[in-house]
Design an enzyme around this catalytic site. Structure first.
Site, PDB file in Angstrom:
ATOM      1  CB  SER A  35      -0.889   0.059   1.196  1.00 48.68           C
ATOM      2  OG  SER A  35      -1.710  -0.906   1.158  1.00 48.68           O
ATOM      3  CG  HIS A  66      -2.989  -1.993  -3.374  1.00 44.28           C
ATOM      4  ND1 HIS A  66      -1.613  -3.018  -3.323  1.00 44.28           N
ATOM      5  CD2 HIS A  66      -3.384  -1.807  -1.943  1.00 44.28           C
ATOM      6  CE1 HIS A  66      -1.488  -2.945  -1.732  1.00 44.28           C
ATOM      7  NE2 HIS A  66      -2.479  -2.587  -1.127  1.00 44.28           N
ATOM      8  CG  HIS A  88      -4.947  -7.161   0.799  1.00 44.18           C
ATOM      9  ND1 HIS A  88      -4.708  -6.354  -0.244  1.00 44.18           N
ATOM     10  CD2 HIS A  88      -3.904  -6.782   1.467  1.00 44.18           C
ATOM     11  CE1 HIS A  88      -4.172  -5.365  -0.287  1.00 44.18           C
ATOM     12  NE2 HIS A  88      -3.262  -5.815   0.949  1.00 44.18           N
ATOM     13  CE1 TYR A  90      -8.723  -5.579   1.809  1.00 46.87           C
ATOM     14  CE2 TYR A  90      -6.938  -6.318   3.475  1.00 46.87           C
ATOM     15  CZ  TYR A  90      -7.278  -5.523   2.483  1.00 46.87           C
ATOM     16  OH  TYR A  90      -6.523  -4.638   1.769  1.00 46.87           O
ATOM     17  CD  GLU A  91      -8.015  -7.005  -2.567  1.00 45.60           C
ATOM     18  OE1 GLU A  91      -8.291  -6.557  -3.586  1.00 45.60           O
ATOM     19  OE2 GLU A  91      -6.816  -7.271  -2.292  1.00 45.60           O
ATOM     20  CB  ALA A 118       1.598  -0.253   4.756  1.00 45.26           C
ATOM     21  CG  MET A 221      -4.556  -6.478   7.267  1.00 47.01           C
ATOM     22  SD  MET A 221      -5.844  -5.219   7.080  1.00 47.01           S
ATOM     23  CE  MET A 221      -5.919  -4.346   8.318  1.00 47.01           C
ATOM     24  CB  SER A 222      -0.162  -8.339   2.714  1.00 45.32           C
ATOM     25  OG  SER A 222       0.994  -7.321   3.188  1.00 45.32           O
ATOM     26  CG  ASN A 245      -0.547   2.334  11.753  1.00 49.93           C
ATOM     27  OD1 ASN A 245      -0.419   2.028  10.601  1.00 49.93           O
ATOM     28  ND2 ASN A 245      -1.283   1.676  12.698  1.00 49.93           N
ATOM     29  CG  HIS A 259      -6.306   2.594   3.622  1.00 47.83           C
ATOM     30  ND1 HIS A 259      -5.116   1.919   3.668  1.00 47.83           N
ATOM     31  CD2 HIS A 259      -6.551   2.974   2.222  1.00 47.83           C
ATOM     32  CE1 HIS A 259      -4.818   1.543   2.341  1.00 47.83           C
ATOM     33  NE2 HIS A 259      -5.572   2.188   1.738  1.00 47.83           N
TER      34      HIS A 259
END
Ligand code: 6GU
Length: 287
Positions: A35, A66, A88, A90-91, A118, A221-222, A245, A259
């Site tokens: 990201s 992306h 990902h 979650y997609e 990220a 998440m990746s 973060n 995000h």
């Protein structure tokens, strides 16, 4: 079994053949841009761009930040393919589908994979903008039986029970330290453990505390699914997290993960991260 459309190896082979017949480049290095870190793909020379929507069997990127395309070209003289945008869990695609590009790259001749992402910092010494070399991972979805290698094993890719204790190549991590020292990047370079979750919701405070206690330095998440499939297929892996973060760890904090701050931190540090990766690629020894 071999010729039915459900055969993943045949699907990947068809996609690899299609890509090879549509590009001048036969890549030996694969790069996945996280990201806000798609700028790496802009560094390639003699670029050739192919949208995911034009590639047979490829999923589509659905996340802001992306781009959703493969970029072929040379980086410091090395033939590369860059994913500008990754997939990902979650997609909503199957975990096999989101990792299909790794197998396609393997069949195209890629030997070394470089992933960026990220991530939220759990280690209290980490600051926003730090770059973490991933030395190991914690695969939370794997604990629940969610693995890209679930199902019958295809020996053409790799073994049934692949080793993961050497997933993140020691020599490439050393190279990253050496290059970072030369570029005077050492004060923001970290090395640690990345924990993957399914997302898309960010972690609760209790979850962050748990993951920190379990030994994770960063959370995202990746990447981990990609590394598992790449290692299964025998590719060398190197991965970097940009700490965008700090994960919220106490109940008095007013901070909230979002995000936009993830993308902003990428904009701040992206150039140096790109320089680090491209200098590493320049020094890669490929057979
Ligand atoms: Cl705080 N959590 C997760 N799961 N992914 C992230 C993140 C946090 N920051 C960037 N990506």
């Amino acid at each position: 079994k071999r010729n039915v459309p459900h055969d993943i190896h045949d699907q990947c082979q068809a996609t690899a053949d299609w890509l090879l017949s549509n590009t001048q480049v036969q890549p030996t290095v694969g790069i996945v841009c996280g990201s806000g870190l798609g700028g790496l793909a802009e560094m390639l020379k003699d670029r050739q761009v192919i949208k995911y929507s034009d590639i047979p069997n490829f999923p589509q990127s659905t996340v802001h930040g992306h781009a959703g395309q493969l970029v072929f070209g040379t980086l410091k003289g090395k033939p590369c393919v860059c994913m500008q945008g990754r997939f990902h869990l979650y997609e909503g695609y199957s975990i096999q589908k989101i990792t299909l590009p790794m197998r396609v790259f393997k069949l195209m001749g890629v030997e070394t994979m470089i992933m960026t992402n990220a991530a939220g910092g759990l280690n209290q010494d980490y600051k926003v903008g730090d770059v973490m070399i991933i030395k190991d991972h914690i695969n939370m979805p794997g604990f629940a039986g969610v693995s890209p290698l679930t199902g019958p094993n295809d020996d053409r890719f790799g073994v049934r029970f692949p080793c993961m204790s050497d997933a993140y190549d020691r020599e490439l991590r050393q190279l990253a330290h050496d290059v970072a020292a030369e570029l005077s990047y050492s004060d923001f370079l970290q090395e640690g453990v990345y924990c993957v979750l399914g997302g898309p919701s960010f972690e609760t405070i209790a979850e962050c505390r748990l993951l920190h206690k379990l030994g994770a330095d960063a959370v995202g998440m990746s990447t981990v699914h990609e590394v598992i499939v790449a290692r299964h297929a025998g590719m060398r892996c190197f991965a970097l997290s940009l700490i965008t973060n700090r994960a919220v760890m106490d109940y008095d904090s007013q901070e909230k993960a979002n995000h936009e701050e993830v993308l902003e931190a990428g904009r701040q540090r992206a150039e140096q991260l790109e320089k680090l990766v491209s200098t590493m690629v320049a020094r890669l020894e490929l057979n």
